[in-house]
Design a protein around this motif. Structure first.
Motif, PDB file in Angstrom:
ATOM      1  N   VAL A  87     -74.568  28.961 -14.730  1.00 43.70           N
ATOM      2  CA  VAL A  87     -73.576  28.535 -15.700  1.00 43.70           C
ATOM      3  C   VAL A  87     -72.692  29.763 -15.885  1.00 43.70           C
ATOM      4  O   VAL A  87     -73.198  30.878 -15.879  1.00 43.70           O
ATOM      5  N   ALA A  88     -71.387  29.553 -16.005  1.00 45.02           N
ATOM      6  CA  ALA A  88     -70.503  30.716 -15.993  1.00 45.02           C
ATOM      7  C   ALA A  88     -69.627  30.800 -17.230  1.00 45.02           C
ATOM      8  O   ALA A  88     -69.314  29.792 -17.862  1.00 45.02           O
ATOM      9  N   VAL A  89     -69.244  32.019 -17.557  1.00 42.76           N
ATOM     10  CA  VAL A  89     -68.223  32.236 -18.571  1.00 42.76           C
ATOM     11  C   VAL A  89     -66.946  32.631 -17.847  1.00 42.76           C
ATOM     12  O   VAL A  89     -66.945  33.562 -17.035  1.00 42.76           O
ATOM     13  N   VAL A  90     -65.863  31.875 -18.080  1.00 45.54           N
ATOM     14  CA  VAL A  90     -64.555  32.203 -17.502  1.00 45.54           C
ATOM     15  C   VAL A  90     -63.571  32.369 -18.655  1.00 45.54           C
ATOM     16  O   VAL A  90     -63.892  32.085 -19.802  1.00 45.54           O
ATOM     17  N   ARG A  91     -62.365  32.834 -18.331  1.00 46.83           N
ATOM     18  CA  ARG A  91     -61.320  32.882 -19.363  1.00 46.83           C
ATOM     19  C   ARG A  91     -60.350  31.748 -19.110  1.00 46.83           C
ATOM     20  O   ARG A  91     -59.939  31.521 -17.977  1.00 46.83           O
ATOM     21  N   TRP A  92     -59.985  31.090 -20.194  1.00 45.60           N
ATOM     22  CA  TRP A  92     -59.136  29.905 -20.088  1.00 45.60           C
ATOM     23  C   TRP A  92     -58.119  29.921 -21.229  1.00 45.60           C
ATOM     24  O   TRP A  92     -58.462  30.239 -22.369  1.00 45.60           O
ATOM     25  N   CYS A  93     -56.863  29.566 -20.880  1.00 45.00           N
ATOM     26  CA  CYS A  93     -55.763  29.659 -21.848  1.00 45.00           C
ATOM     27  C   CYS A  93     -55.740  28.531 -22.861  1.00 45.00           C
ATOM     28  O   CYS A  93     -54.914  28.510 -23.759  1.00 45.00           O
ATOM     29  N   ARG A  94     -56.654  27.568 -22.702  1.00 48.06           N
ATOM     30  CA  ARG A  94     -56.779  26.404 -23.586  1.00 48.06           C
ATOM     31  C   ARG A  94     -55.685  25.351 -23.377  1.00 48.06           C
ATOM     32  O   ARG A  94     -55.556  24.428 -24.183  1.00 48.06           O
ATOM     33  N   GLU A  95     -54.912  25.508 -22.275  1.00 46.70           N
ATOM     34  CA  GLU A  95     -53.991  24.430 -21.893  1.00 46.70           C
ATOM     35  C   GLU A  95     -54.786  23.387 -21.138  1.00 46.70           C
ATOM     36  O   GLU A  95     -55.612  23.718 -20.276  1.00 46.70           O
ATOM     37  N   ARG A  96     -54.496  22.128 -21.443  1.00 49.61           N
ATOM     38  CA  ARG A  96     -55.224  21.028 -20.801  1.00 49.61           C
ATOM     39  C   ARG A  96     -55.094  21.091 -19.277  1.00 49.61           C
ATOM     40  O   ARG A  96     -56.053  20.874 -18.545  1.00 49.61           O
ATOM     41  N   GLY A  97     -53.861  21.405 -18.794  1.00 51.29           N
ATOM     42  CA  GLY A  97     -53.609  21.447 -17.352  1.00 51.29           C
ATOM     43  C   GLY A  97     -54.539  22.406 -16.630  1.00 51.29           C
ATOM     44  O   GLY A  97     -55.205  22.039 -15.654  1.00 51.29           O
ATOM     45  N   CYS A  98     -54.612  23.638 -17.140  1.00 52.34           N
ATOM     46  CA  CYS A  98     -55.505  24.623 -16.522  1.00 52.34           C
ATOM     47  C   CYS A  98     -56.960  24.160 -16.643  1.00 52.34           C
ATOM     48  O   CYS A  98     -57.763  24.356 -15.718  1.00 52.34           O
ATOM     49  N   GLY A  99     -57.275  23.550 -17.771  1.00 52.05           N
ATOM     50  CA  GLY A  99     -58.632  23.035 -17.984  1.00 52.05           C
ATOM     51  C   GLY A  99     -58.995  22.008 -16.922  1.00 52.05           C
ATOM     52  O   GLY A  99     -60.068  22.061 -16.315  1.00 52.05           O
ATOM     53  N   ASN A 100     -58.069  21.063 -16.689  1.00 54.15           N
ATOM     54  CA  ASN A 100     -58.310  20.037 -15.664  1.00 54.15           C
ATOM     55  C   ASN A 100     -58.498  20.662 -14.292  1.00 54.15           C
ATOM     56  O   ASN A 100     -59.364  20.241 -13.519  1.00 54.15           O
ATOM     57  N   THR A 101     -57.666  21.663 -13.979  1.00 53.47           N
ATOM     58  CA  THR A 101     -57.777  22.323 -12.681  1.00 53.47           C
ATOM     59  C   THR A 101     -59.163  22.934 -12.512  1.00 53.47           C
ATOM     60  O   THR A 101     -59.813  22.772 -11.475  1.00 53.47           O
TER      61      THR A 101
END
Ligand code: P5A
Ligand code: ZN
Length: 478
Positions: A422-436
């Protein structure tokens, strides 16, 4: 069943191991002729009893237990728009009483908000009635379309603990969410199950909630299992169901709410996280039997050994331990196998020579042997059970650490997930990036605001777009 019925599959073949173990250790019978409905065997039910006893003990500190009906009238069920949208495909409906069509269809509760909140509207009158905190442990029904699995995804959830609270302000409800999280931590600590807490992305929150805090654990195959959720409901339901109170100045105010749920998934996690190739391993705090005494009787010492074993049992029971004396007419080896499969934390072997030495051999289900003194049995057993708890917890925590990693790129994320992590990544909280992220790594964004002792979660550039991002837990889920 005996040891000749073939061996338990290895734990590394997790699915087969899990299914086979539920049968061999007599936890659940999956042969009931309705998909997604399972039967608790008496031994499994006893495990459930101790686990839920602990949960109730924690809840009873500041919640009151209640019991609401299973059936919910259609018009109440349909009132909260988001909630309906979230559940409409999962509801079983009762449409007839005998042969007569019902005037008002009745839903089998998939969860009880819409059963409880119309009554809360009657119960809550003034600020003096708040906070209101109740819980119930009931069965709920969800017509699940993903693959059903015993305890992990059932269509009848048999052991649904749901707590529901009402508060005067949004902030008080938020404090309650934190209090339920603390309770959950304490509960899973008793079960020696490592957990990771995070805030689910908006699109994955509970239907009708302001936000959802989820509790996940890592299963042996690296998939995560959501083993509890706490929801801040804001005033969505209280507006819909008119849960209003009169404040100190005599003004009518809308109340704020939380709800919180844990199911038999906690037992699925208990079995999966701790078990090994020999079977279950139950932490002493929730073990049905904490100690099994196996007398080793040879020739004419038989009587003495049985008498000493009975005294040992009585001494330990007086001290409050759950003890079984296994005096069945079976080879000792077969008895060892039997109790190892069923996860009893401590086995005491008592033979003529031990008796002469005033001792018993103590074999820990978590590994290793020691001896206990018959004269000071309860003190010694208490100490050894403590060591077993520590060993079980340490092993589970080390395993959780091994299964968690940080990933700075999609490649790194994919390999982490493929290795069963299970991983921890950094995400900008935009849905688009989330979907990707979800699509390219065939995974789920579990949540932000990650709270875990097992991995450092710091913010940084989004793994997709490079904009400032939040530490986010990503996994393949059940
Ligand atoms: C909280 C309690 C609720 O239903 N209403 C009252 C809120 N939340 S929930 O997330 O939908 O469910 C709570 C927990 O129940 C477990 N769970 C299941 N367990 C077994 N089989 C299922 N089909 C199933 N569905 C949900 C999850 O652990 C979830 O967090
Ligand atoms: Zn981004």
């Amino acid at each position: 069943m005996d040891e000749d019925a073939g061996a338990l599959p290895k734990k590394q073949d997790f699915s087969e191991w899990y299914n086979d173990l539920l049968w061999r250790a007599e936890i659940m019978d999956v042969r009931y002729p309705v998909k997604g409905l399972y039967v608790w065997f008496p031994y499994g039910f006893a495990v459930r009893t101790y686990v839920y006893r602990r949960l109730r003990e924690l809840l009873d500190r500041d919640h009151n237990e209640t019991l609401f009906p299973l059936l919910i009238p259609e018009q109440e069920f349909m009132k909260e728009a988001e909630h309906i949208k979230g559940f409409e495909n999962e509801v079983y409906w009762v449409t007839h009483g005998g042969t007569t069509p019902l005037e008002i269809k009745l839903a089998l509760r998939p969860t009880s908000e819409t059963a409880i909140y119309p009554m809360f509207a009657l119960w809550v009158r003034s600020h003096a009635d708040l906070p209101l905190r109740i819980y119930q442990v009931v069965n709920t029904f969800r017509y699940e379309t993903k693959q059903t699995r015993p305890m992990i995804r059932a269509r009848e959830i048999t052991s649904f603990m749901e707590s529901h609270t009402v508060h005067a302000t949004w902030n008080e409800a938020e404090a309650q969410v934190e209090s339920e999280i603390a309770l959950t931590r304490e509960f899973y600590r008793s079960l020696c199950i490592p957990i990771i807490i995070s805030k689910r992305p908006d699109w994955d929150k509970f239907p009708g909630a302001d936000y959802t805090i989820a509790v996940d654990t890592i299963m042996p195959n690296g998939k995560t299992l959501q083993i509890g959720t706490v929801h801040h409901l804001g005033d969505h339901f209280s507006r819909t169901f008119s849960i209003l109170y009169e404040d100190k100045n005599g003004e009518q105010k809308v109340a704020y709410q939380t709800c919180y749920g844990i199911s038999e998934r906690c037992i699925a996690a208990l079995i999966s996280v701790h078990g090994d190739d020999k079977g279950l391993i139950l932490p002493p705090a929730v073990a049905t039997l904490q100690v099994v005494i196996v007398p080793i009787t040879i020739g004419n010492h038989h009587e003495d050994v049985i008498a000493a074993a009975e005294k040992l049992k009585a001494d330990l029971e007086t001290a409050g331990f759950r003890v079984k004396l296994d005096d069945r007419d079976m080879r000792p080896g077969a008895k060892y196998y039997w109790w190892e499969l069923r996860g009893v934390p401590l086995r005491l072997e008592l033979g003529p020579r031990d008796l002469d030495a005033g001792k018993a051999m103590a074999v820990k289900r978590s590994g290793g042997k020691t001896t206990i003194s018959l004269a000071m049995a309860s003190g010694d057993v208490s100490r050894v059970l403590g060591e077993i708890t520590d060993a079980i917890r340490t092993k589970a925590e080390e395993n959780a650490k091994l299964h968690l990693s940080t990933a700075d790129s999609m490649d790194a994320l994919n390999s982490a997930l493929n290795e069963g992590n299970v991983a921890v990544v950094r995400w900008c909280r935009e849905r688009g990036c989330g979907n990707t992220i979800e699509e390219k790594a065939n995974s789920s964004l579990l949540g932000t605001e990650v709270r875990s002792e097992y991995i450092e979660a710091t913010d940084g550039p989004c793994i997709i777009c490079g904009k400032p991002g939040k530490a986010t837990l990503v996994g393949r889920t059940y």
